[in-house]
Design an enzyme around this catalytic site. Structure first.
Site, PDB file in Angstrom:
ATOM      1  N   GLU A 146      -2.066   4.492  13.271  1.00 58.82           N
ATOM      2  CA  GLU A 146      -1.712   5.676  12.733  1.00 58.82           C
ATOM      3  C   GLU A 146      -1.964   6.803  13.756  1.00 58.82           C
ATOM      4  O   GLU A 146      -0.986   7.852  13.882  1.00 58.82           O
ATOM      5  CB  GLU A 146      -2.722   5.982  11.434  1.00 58.82           C
ATOM      6  CG  GLU A 146      -2.373   7.162  10.710  1.00 58.82           C
ATOM      7  CD  GLU A 146      -2.860   7.420   9.464  1.00 58.82           C
ATOM      8  OE1 GLU A 146      -2.257   8.184   8.399  1.00 58.82           O
ATOM      9  OE2 GLU A 146      -3.678   6.751   8.875  1.00 58.82           O
ATOM     10  N   LYS A 173      -9.646   8.017   1.332  1.00 60.35           N
ATOM     11  CA  LYS A 173     -10.179   6.745   1.161  1.00 60.35           C
ATOM     12  C   LYS A 173     -11.507   6.411   1.490  1.00 60.35           C
ATOM     13  O   LYS A 173     -12.487   5.750   1.141  1.00 60.35           O
ATOM     14  CB  LYS A 173      -9.500   5.665   1.855  1.00 60.35           C
ATOM     15  CG  LYS A 173      -7.882   5.349   1.477  1.00 60.35           C
ATOM     16  CD  LYS A 173      -7.374   4.395   2.234  1.00 60.35           C
ATOM     17  CE  LYS A 173      -5.684   4.161   1.495  1.00 60.35           C
ATOM     18  NZ  LYS A 173      -4.645   5.362   1.914  1.00 60.35           N
ATOM     19  N   PHE A 219       0.931  -3.174   3.882  1.00 62.11           N
ATOM     20  CA  PHE A 219       0.917  -4.581   4.398  1.00 62.11           C
ATOM     21  C   PHE A 219       2.480  -4.866   4.239  1.00 62.11           C
ATOM     22  O   PHE A 219       3.185  -4.494   3.362  1.00 62.11           O
ATOM     23  CB  PHE A 219       0.102  -5.589   3.678  1.00 62.11           C
ATOM     24  CG  PHE A 219      -1.221  -5.786   3.985  1.00 62.11           C
ATOM     25  CD1 PHE A 219      -1.816  -5.003   5.240  1.00 62.11           C
ATOM     26  CD2 PHE A 219      -2.222  -6.308   3.158  1.00 62.11           C
ATOM     27  CE1 PHE A 219      -3.113  -5.467   5.457  1.00 62.11           C
ATOM     28  CE2 PHE A 219      -3.599  -6.492   3.602  1.00 62.11           C
ATOM     29  CZ  PHE A 219      -4.148  -6.081   4.635  1.00 62.11           C
ATOM     30  N   CYS A 229       0.892  -1.183   0.052  1.00 62.88           N
ATOM     31  CA  CYS A 229       0.115  -0.154   0.011  1.00 62.88           C
ATOM     32  C   CYS A 229       0.751   1.297   0.019  1.00 62.88           C
ATOM     33  O   CYS A 229       0.262   2.203  -0.037  1.00 62.88           O
ATOM     34  CB  CYS A 229      -0.808   0.125   1.222  1.00 62.88           C
ATOM     35  SG  CYS A 229      -1.865  -1.531   1.412  1.00 62.88           S
ATOM     36  N   HIS A 284      -9.577   2.241  -1.088  1.00 58.73           N
ATOM     37  CA  HIS A 284      -8.151   1.886  -0.926  1.00 58.73           C
ATOM     38  C   HIS A 284      -7.494   1.568  -2.136  1.00 58.73           C
ATOM     39  O   HIS A 284      -7.992   0.274  -2.820  1.00 58.73           O
ATOM     40  CB  HIS A 284      -7.805   0.958   0.036  1.00 58.73           C
ATOM     41  CG  HIS A 284      -6.494   0.986   0.554  1.00 58.73           C
ATOM     42  ND1 HIS A 284      -5.359   1.424  -0.258  1.00 58.73           N
ATOM     43  CD2 HIS A 284      -5.695   0.357   1.567  1.00 58.73           C
ATOM     44  CE1 HIS A 284      -4.413   1.165   0.189  1.00 58.73           C
ATOM     45  NE2 HIS A 284      -4.424   0.495   1.411  1.00 58.73           N
ATOM     46  N   HIS A 322      -3.038   7.850   5.797  1.00 62.73           N
ATOM     47  CA  HIS A 322      -3.497   6.383   5.379  1.00 62.73           C
ATOM     48  C   HIS A 322      -5.158   6.150   5.332  1.00 62.73           C
ATOM     49  O   HIS A 322      -5.365   5.908   4.549  1.00 62.73           O
ATOM     50  CB  HIS A 322      -2.537   5.645   5.858  1.00 62.73           C
ATOM     51  CG  HIS A 322      -2.371   4.324   5.283  1.00 62.73           C
ATOM     52  ND1 HIS A 322      -2.179   4.406   3.592  1.00 62.73           N
ATOM     53  CD2 HIS A 322      -2.637   3.078   5.658  1.00 62.73           C
ATOM     54  CE1 HIS A 322      -2.294   3.045   3.338  1.00 62.73           C
ATOM     55  NE2 HIS A 322      -2.416   2.145   4.431  1.00 62.73           N
TER      56      HIS A 322
END
Length: 423
Positions: free
Chosen positions: A324, A345, A409, A173, A350, A313
């Site tokens: 986060e 997002k 990830f 990501c 995403h 994110h």
């Protein structure tokens, strides 16, 4: 020359072109209007049957010519479309760009339509042995290129006239942000005066949906697709898979000014840190993400008080949003409660390999327009995440510097600091 070197004596890197495609539409204008209006591009999937799937929604792009042709063709078309818009804005030649290409792209595999066609072309054996037998008989360039990870980058390089071997990368990501970082570093090292950084992903396939569902990573709130992605909310239950692309033309500030280019913003700092804790989960103490944020600030030469807005994110997964918040509150302390933060997002989903580039593009537009896009669906805040989330409606603000986070990830953490003017 004053103003052309940063605090470490490196060339200042400017942005002179931006291109975007998301589920909200094609181009900066349509995307920005939709984003700042709080409109969602997430909808029920129409590309393939979803009757037996737990998740039936996504931010798929079903309005492009190659939308039904598989992940590789769609990823190429998304990347090319974003690149052409960015290069056109920069005023450079889209047939002879003259700098290197750094492309973030999804892993390559045969989609089910191609597998079924391949399977039916052979009468030998059954199952995978039959598939392998059919594959061994293939001898076409198209079939070869469709299975090569770097094929999309090669096609783009040929179309755009980039220089050198195109670099194709995948850091989960964080990929889109990593592609930008590589372009920034190439200019700083003096290897080139300009670079093209692209993040593109057209891989919202049946296979991807099933795999992320098995990880319990996707939202299953199918009844109202536009309400499913809700970062930092108490009732968030996972991210929404999506497709998109963004491209940035990066140039040394000297070179851009010398040819009279419009300066759209500055790539002031990049920070990355790896996390070896787990294949998908983040380290519980958030230390790699914390280190990535601090590295980006240090690289930009700004302190904790130098950031006016955070493009999060913000995936809408229970664990990532919590991590986060931990990383940001650790770095910025009590001030984090007063720094505006939002997640694109919530509207576009995403976009995986493209996310870091898409969010960097929106961050640059936030500074130029003086408008922070909202986090929609923020109706039930998580009391454990104490942040100044811009809720549901855009906010006017004087934004001089942005921190954009990409936490992927496998412990891939990349953060970018962007500024309106040289720091």
């Amino acid at each position: 020359m004053a103003g052309t070197s940063d605090h470490l004596g490196r060339p200042v890197v400017a942005v002179t072109g931006i291109g975007i495609v998301t589920s909200l539409g094609v181009g900066k204008s349509d995307n920005w209007q939709a984003l700042t209006s709080g409109r969602s591009g997430i909808r029920e999937i129409g590309r393939f049957p979803t009757e037996h799937l737990n998740t039936k929604i996504a931010g798929t792009i079903e309005f492009m010519r190659s939308s039904g042709m598989g992940a590789s063709p769609l990823t190429y078309e998304l990347a090319e479309t974003a690149a052409l818009e960015a290069v056109a804005q920069s005023g450079l030649d889209d047939r002879d760009f003259g700098g290197p290409l750094f492309l973030a792209a999804p892993p390559v595999e045969l989609g089910w339509p191609r597998r079924i066609k391949l399977y039916s072309s052979s009468g030998e054996a059954e199952g995978y042995q039959r598939l392998f037998a059919a594959a061994r008989g293939l001898n076409t360039r198209d079939a070869f290129e469709e299975t090569q990870f770097a094929a999309v980058g090669s096609w783009l390089s040929e179309r755009l006239g980039t220089r050198g071997v195109p670099i194709t990368l995948s850091t989960a990501c964080a990929s889109g942000a990593t592609a930008i970082q590589l372009g920034v570093e190439a200019i700083r090292r003096g290897e080139c005066e300009r670079a093209l950084s692209i993040g593109a992903d057209g891989s919202a396939t049946e296979e991807a949906l099933i795999r992320f569902s098995l990880l319990s990573a996707l939202s299953t709130q199918n009844e109202r697709p536009e309400k499913a992605s809700k970062p930092f909310s108490r009732d968030r239950d996972g991210f929404v898979l999506a497709e998109g692309a963004a491209a940035l033309v990066l140039e040394s500030l000297d070179a851009a000014k010398a040819r009279g280019a419009e300066i759209l913003g500055i790539l002031a700092g990049c920070g990355e840190r790896a996390d070896d804790f787990h294949r998908t989960r983040s380290k519980p103490d958030g230390s790699p993400a914390i280190a990535a944020v601090r590295a980006a600030l240090a690289d930009a030469g700004v302190g904790e008080d130098g950031i006016d807005y955070v493009n999060a994110h913000g995936t809408s997964t229970p664990e990532n949003d919590k991590m986060e918040h931990l990383s940001l509150s650790t770095v910025f302390g009590e001030r984090m409660k007063k720094i505006p933060i939002s997640s694109n997002k919530s509207m576009i989903g995403h976009t995986l390999s493209a996310a870091g580039a898409v969010e960097a593009a929106f961050s640059l537009m936030t500074m130029r327009e003086g408008v922070i896009p909202p986090t929609i669906n923020y109706d039930n805040p998580d009391p454990a995440i104490d942040l100044d989330v811009v809720p549901n409606v855009k906010r006017s603000a004087d934004v001089r510097a942005v921190l954009s986070n990409s936490f992927g990830f496998g412990g891939q953490n990349t953060c970018l600091v962007m500024a309106r003017e040289p720091v």
